[in-house]
Design a protein around this motif. Structure first.
Motif, PDB file in Angstrom:
ATOM      1  N   GLN A 103       1.254  29.906 -17.419  1.00 44.68           N
ATOM      2  CA  GLN A 103      -0.009  30.522 -16.638  1.00 44.68           C
ATOM      3  C   GLN A 103       0.056  29.569 -15.556  1.00 44.68           C
ATOM      4  OE1 GLN A 103      -3.799  30.802 -18.444  1.00 44.68           O
ATOM      5  NE2 GLN A 103      -4.235  32.379 -17.061  1.00 44.68           N
ATOM      6  N   ARG A 104       0.123  28.298 -15.724  1.00 47.94           N
ATOM      7  CA  ARG A 104      -0.025  27.423 -14.753  1.00 47.94           C
ATOM      8  C   ARG A 104       1.230  27.543 -13.842  1.00 47.94           C
ATOM      9  NH1 ARG A 104      -1.633  24.172 -19.033  1.00 47.94           N
ATOM     10  NH2 ARG A 104       0.290  22.887 -18.761  1.00 47.94           N
ATOM     11  N   SER A 105       2.236  27.643 -14.098  1.00 44.04           N
ATOM     12  CA  SER A 105       3.618  27.659 -13.440  1.00 44.04           C
ATOM     13  C   SER A 105       3.801  28.820 -12.488  1.00 44.04           C
ATOM     14  CB  SER A 105       4.854  27.506 -14.491  1.00 44.04           C
ATOM     15  OG  SER A 105       4.670  26.434 -15.097  1.00 44.04           O
ATOM     16  N   TRP A 106       3.320  30.056 -13.069  1.00 42.32           N
ATOM     17  CA  TRP A 106       3.597  31.440 -12.437  1.00 42.32           C
ATOM     18  C   TRP A 106       2.095  31.993 -12.362  1.00 42.32           C
ATOM     19  CZ3 TRP A 106       7.030  30.015 -16.359  1.00 42.32           C
ATOM     20  CH2 TRP A 106       8.249  29.549 -15.876  1.00 42.32           C
ATOM     21  N   PRO A 107       1.184  31.463 -11.631  1.00 42.58           N
ATOM     22  CA  PRO A 107      -0.184  32.097 -11.848  1.00 42.58           C
ATOM     23  C   PRO A 107      -0.360  33.590 -11.354  1.00 42.58           C
ATOM     24  CG  PRO A 107      -0.316  30.270 -10.181  1.00 42.58           C
ATOM     25  CD  PRO A 107       1.203  30.127 -11.079  1.00 42.58           C
ATOM     26  N   ASP A 108       0.562  33.720 -10.151  1.00 36.52           N
ATOM     27  CA  ASP A 108       0.621  34.833  -9.397  1.00 36.52           C
ATOM     28  C   ASP A 108       1.399  36.004  -9.929  1.00 36.52           C
ATOM     29  OD1 ASP A 108      -1.464  33.952  -7.635  1.00 36.52           O
ATOM     30  OD2 ASP A 108       0.266  33.283  -6.311  1.00 36.52           O
ATOM     31  N   GLY A 109       1.999  35.557 -11.162  1.00 40.55           N
ATOM     32  CA  GLY A 109       3.172  36.514 -11.754  1.00 40.55           C
ATOM     33  C   GLY A 109       2.580  36.897 -13.080  1.00 40.55           C
ATOM     34  N   LEU A 110       1.421  36.594 -13.517  1.00 41.42           N
ATOM     35  CA  LEU A 110       0.910  37.023 -14.524  1.00 41.42           C
ATOM     36  C   LEU A 110      -0.572  38.013 -14.451  1.00 41.42           C
ATOM     37  CD1 LEU A 110       1.821  33.996 -17.077  1.00 41.42           C
ATOM     38  CD2 LEU A 110       2.592  36.406 -17.501  1.00 41.42           C
ATOM     39  N   ASP A 111      -0.492  39.046 -14.902  1.00 43.52           N
ATOM     40  CA  ASP A 111      -1.665  39.633 -14.727  1.00 43.52           C
ATOM     41  C   ASP A 111      -2.845  39.571 -15.780  1.00 43.52           C
ATOM     42  OD1 ASP A 111      -1.292  41.411 -12.131  1.00 43.52           O
ATOM     43  OD2 ASP A 111       0.790  42.065 -13.490  1.00 43.52           O
ATOM     44  N   ARG A 112      -1.925  39.364 -17.128  1.00 43.63           N
ATOM     45  CA  ARG A 112      -2.991  39.080 -18.458  1.00 43.63           C
ATOM     46  C   ARG A 112      -2.305  37.728 -19.148  1.00 43.63           C
ATOM     47  NH1 ARG A 112      -5.618  42.776 -23.227  1.00 43.63           N
ATOM     48  NH2 ARG A 112      -6.009  41.163 -24.403  1.00 43.63           N
ATOM     49  N   VAL A 113      -3.191  37.091 -19.432  1.00 43.50           N
ATOM     50  CA  VAL A 113      -2.561  35.892 -20.491  1.00 43.50           C
ATOM     51  C   VAL A 113      -3.714  35.658 -21.737  1.00 43.50           C
ATOM     52  CG1 VAL A 113      -2.340  33.462 -20.742  1.00 43.50           C
ATOM     53  CG2 VAL A 113      -1.386  34.605 -18.523  1.00 43.50           C
ATOM     54  N   THR A 114      -3.149  36.061 -22.898  1.00 45.93           N
ATOM     55  CA  THR A 114      -4.186  35.856 -24.065  1.00 45.93           C
ATOM     56  C   THR A 114      -3.422  35.039 -24.889  1.00 45.93           C
ATOM     57  OG1 THR A 114      -5.005  38.131 -23.877  1.00 45.93           O
ATOM     58  CG2 THR A 114      -4.775  37.046 -25.962  1.00 45.93           C
ATOM     59  N   ILE A 115      -4.148  33.762 -25.409  1.00 46.46           N
ATOM     60  CA  ILE A 115      -3.531  32.596 -26.130  1.00 46.46           C
ATOM     61  C   ILE A 115      -4.740  32.782 -27.107  1.00 46.46           C
ATOM     62  CG2 ILE A 115      -2.631  30.365 -26.496  1.00 46.46           C
ATOM     63  CD1 ILE A 115      -1.775  30.746 -23.461  1.00 46.46           C
ATOM     64  N   LYS A 116      -4.248  33.009 -28.240  1.00 45.43           N
ATOM     65  CA  LYS A 116      -5.222  32.834 -29.683  1.00 45.43           C
ATOM     66  C   LYS A 116      -4.342  31.659 -30.401  1.00 45.43           C
ATOM     67  CE  LYS A 116      -8.384  35.515 -28.423  1.00 45.43           C
ATOM     68  NZ  LYS A 116      -9.919  34.851 -27.895  1.00 45.43           N
ATOM     69  N   GLU A 117      -4.741  30.371 -30.659  1.00 44.66           N
ATOM     70  CA  GLU A 117      -4.127  29.697 -31.522  1.00 44.66           C
ATOM     71  C   GLU A 117      -3.993  30.175 -33.039  1.00 44.66           C
ATOM     72  OE1 GLU A 117      -2.326  25.690 -32.171  1.00 44.66           O
ATOM     73  OE2 GLU A 117      -2.794  26.703 -30.225  1.00 44.66           O
ATOM     74  N   GLU A 118      -2.711  30.133 -33.540  1.00 41.55           N
ATOM     75  CA  GLU A 118      -2.737  30.494 -34.853  1.00 41.55           C
ATOM     76  C   GLU A 118      -3.304  31.844 -35.329  1.00 41.55           C
ATOM     77  OE1 GLU A 118      -3.220  26.922 -37.218  1.00 41.55           O
ATOM     78  OE2 GLU A 118      -1.741  25.801 -36.196  1.00 41.55           O
ATOM     79  N   LYS A 119      -3.239  32.722 -34.555  1.00 39.52           N
ATOM     80  CA  LYS A 119      -3.969  33.876 -34.827  1.00 39.52           C
ATOM     81  C   LYS A 119      -3.123  35.137 -34.655  1.00 39.52           C
ATOM     82  CE  LYS A 119      -8.250  32.124 -35.570  1.00 39.52           C
ATOM     83  NZ  LYS A 119      -8.705  32.121 -36.779  1.00 39.52           N
ATOM     84  N   ASP A 120      -2.047  35.136 -35.463  1.00 43.88           N
ATOM     85  CA  ASP A 120      -1.031  36.110 -35.008  1.00 43.88           C
ATOM     86  C   ASP A 120      -1.477  37.519 -35.106  1.00 43.88           C
ATOM     87  OD1 ASP A 120       0.271  33.514 -36.204  1.00 43.88           O
ATOM     88  OD2 ASP A 120       2.162  34.608 -35.732  1.00 43.88           O
ATOM     89  N   ALA A 121      -2.093  37.769 -36.109  1.00 47.38           N
ATOM     90  CA  ALA A 121      -2.626  39.204 -36.469  1.00 47.38           C
ATOM     91  C   ALA A 121      -3.563  39.616 -35.320  1.00 47.38           C
ATOM     92  CB  ALA A 121      -3.352  39.373 -37.873  1.00 47.38           C
ATOM     93  N   VAL A 122      -4.482  38.741 -34.935  1.00 49.91           N
ATOM     94  CA  VAL A 122      -5.420  39.195 -33.784  1.00 49.91           C
ATOM     95  C   VAL A 122      -4.470  39.301 -32.284  1.00 49.91           C
ATOM     96  CG1 VAL A 122      -7.186  38.143 -32.047  1.00 49.91           C
ATOM     97  CG2 VAL A 122      -7.215  37.771 -34.729  1.00 49.91           C
ATOM     98  N   VAL A 123      -3.689  38.529 -32.322  1.00 53.82           N
ATOM     99  CA  VAL A 123      -2.832  38.720 -31.112  1.00 53.82           C
ATOM    100  C   VAL A 123      -1.942  40.064 -30.995  1.00 53.82           C
ATOM    101  CG1 VAL A 123      -0.571  37.990 -30.016  1.00 53.82           C
ATOM    102  CG2 VAL A 123      -2.509  36.276 -30.346  1.00 53.82           C
ATOM    103  N   VAL A 124      -1.271  40.341 -32.101  1.00 53.87           N
ATOM    104  CA  VAL A 124      -0.828  41.766 -32.417  1.00 53.87           C
ATOM    105  C   VAL A 124      -1.753  42.853 -31.920  1.00 53.87           C
ATOM    106  CG1 VAL A 124       0.482  43.133 -33.896  1.00 53.87           C
ATOM    107  CG2 VAL A 124       1.065  40.766 -33.880  1.00 53.87           C
ATOM    108  N   ARG A 125      -2.887  42.816 -32.569  1.00 56.19           N
ATOM    109  CA  ARG A 125      -3.770  44.003 -32.353  1.00 56.19           C
ATOM    110  C   ARG A 125      -4.249  43.787 -30.812  1.00 56.19           C
ATOM    111  NH1 ARG A 125      -6.372  41.893 -37.228  1.00 56.19           N
ATOM    112  NH2 ARG A 125      -8.049  40.867 -35.784  1.00 56.19           N
TER     113      ARG A 125
END
Length: 364
Positions: A180-202
């Protein structure tokens, strides 16, 4: 050549990582700067062997999902088999696949290999690589990929976005905030949930159904965590892979039942494996560390071995080929394969999949 029917290519990459600081012998000076986004000419393939952009030629609105499952070992996929890992085996059986792909040559750890996946570059900055040699988000690290490389570095995200495509990053490790820091204009959405695989997949499934993304990149980390805490190929590790197989099944169920995903294409790979009986994957010379799966699944994709479809690539067997000569399929092929499926040229300055695009359909 069999053309993919109106594919919305979605790239989903799921990977688990650990905080293992790694330093190569030579690092480029730290120089911050924006990523280059200028178009780069494509070196054509041999006559009669069109590259992956042909698949997108008649698609008005392509979309790609790249999935990298961190520390997914081909040995584990074989051990679990079709009964205990049905979703992974569905991709392998129905897609263009191999269980003999390779990581990056220099390192077999998470953040460097993921950076290669999204940039199409090798690691070593002094040889034109991206320069990301660490595997955490500790204070004092270079703030961007460009700072690590000492030169501009474009990505799958910046290249797709510059072409008018919407992009998203979903991850289960905070160190992926580097992207996100490297390509701030290239990403429309960033979602990071530490060790929350099921939450991320939903959240991934919800986003796929609600948004028309060109590229979605997903990292899932449970197998890597289990490998480091329980040991690679342990019962705990295999249970984690089975849970991830179930989460992959959630994505496939959505693709099967919702017409909005009729044109979904998935690229699945991993950043590294792990040595059975240990809790480590840092030896770039160990077969179980550098061997990873690579599969492409979706409408029109040929169910075939990737090396049979791509005689210009080298099936490495048990070997660890360097970066000279005929190459194996590598996890670094993700970026330019995804862009090809979108009908776009390769990432500027990239290496993998430029001179020879990875084919995922059989010739007529």
């Amino acid at each position: 050549m069999v053309l993919v029917r109106s594919i919305t290519s979605v790239v989903l990459v799921a990977v688990l990582g650990t905080a293992l600081p790694i330093v190569l012998p030579v690092l480029a000076p730290v120089v911050a700067g924006p990523a280059a986004t200028a178009a780069q000419p494509v070196v054509p393939m041999s006559p009669g062997r069109p590259d992956s952009r042909v698949l997108a030629a008649d698609r008005p609105d392509p979309q790609v999902l790249a999935l990298s499952i961190d520390a997914l070992m081909p040995r584990a996929v074989r051990r679990l088999g079709r009964d205990r890992a049905p979703s992974l085996w569905r991709l392998l059986d129905e897609g263009a696949s191999t269980l003999e792909a390779r990581t990056q040559v220099e390192l077999t750890v998470t953040l460097p290999n993921h950076t290669s996946m999204v940039t199409g570059r090798r690691i070593r900055a002094s040889r034109g690589g991206h320069g990301v040699t660490w595997n955490d988000d500790a204070p004092g690290r270079p703030p961007t990929v460009q700072a690590a490389a000492g030169h501009d570095v474009a990505s799958l995200f910046s290249t797709a976005h510059a072409a008018g495509q919407s992009t998203a990053l979903f991850a289960t490790k905070t160190k992926f905030s580097l992207f996100q820091r490297s390509w701030p204009d290239g990403l429309d959405r960033v979602t990071i949930k530490e060790e929350k695989d099921a939450v991320v997949v939903r959240k991934v499934v919800r986003d796929l159904l609600r948004r028309d993304r060109g590229v979605t990149f997903v990292h899932l980390g449970a197998a890597d965590k289990a490998g480091h805490t329980k040991g690679f190929m342990s019962r705990g590790y295999l249970r984690a892979v089975r849970r991830l197989d179930g989460l992959l099944g959630t994505i496939l169920d959505a693709a099967d039942t919702d017409s909005r995903l009729d044109d979904l294409t998935i690229i699945l790979t991993a950043d590294h494996g792990g040595v059975p009986g240990t809790r480590d994957h840092g030896d770039a010379r160990a077969l179980d560390d550098y061997r990873v799966p690579f599969t492409v699944w979706g409408p029109g994709i040929s169910p075939a071995d990737l090396y049979d479809l791509n005689p210009g690539y080298r099936d490495p067997g048990r070997s660890r080929p360097g970066l000279k000569g005929k190459q194996p399929v590598r996890n670094g092929d993700v970026a330019n394969l995804a862009l090809g499926l979108l009908g776009l040229d390769p990432v500027p300055g990239s290496r993998f999949g430029v001179r020879r695009s990875l084919l995922v359909t059989a010739a007529d």
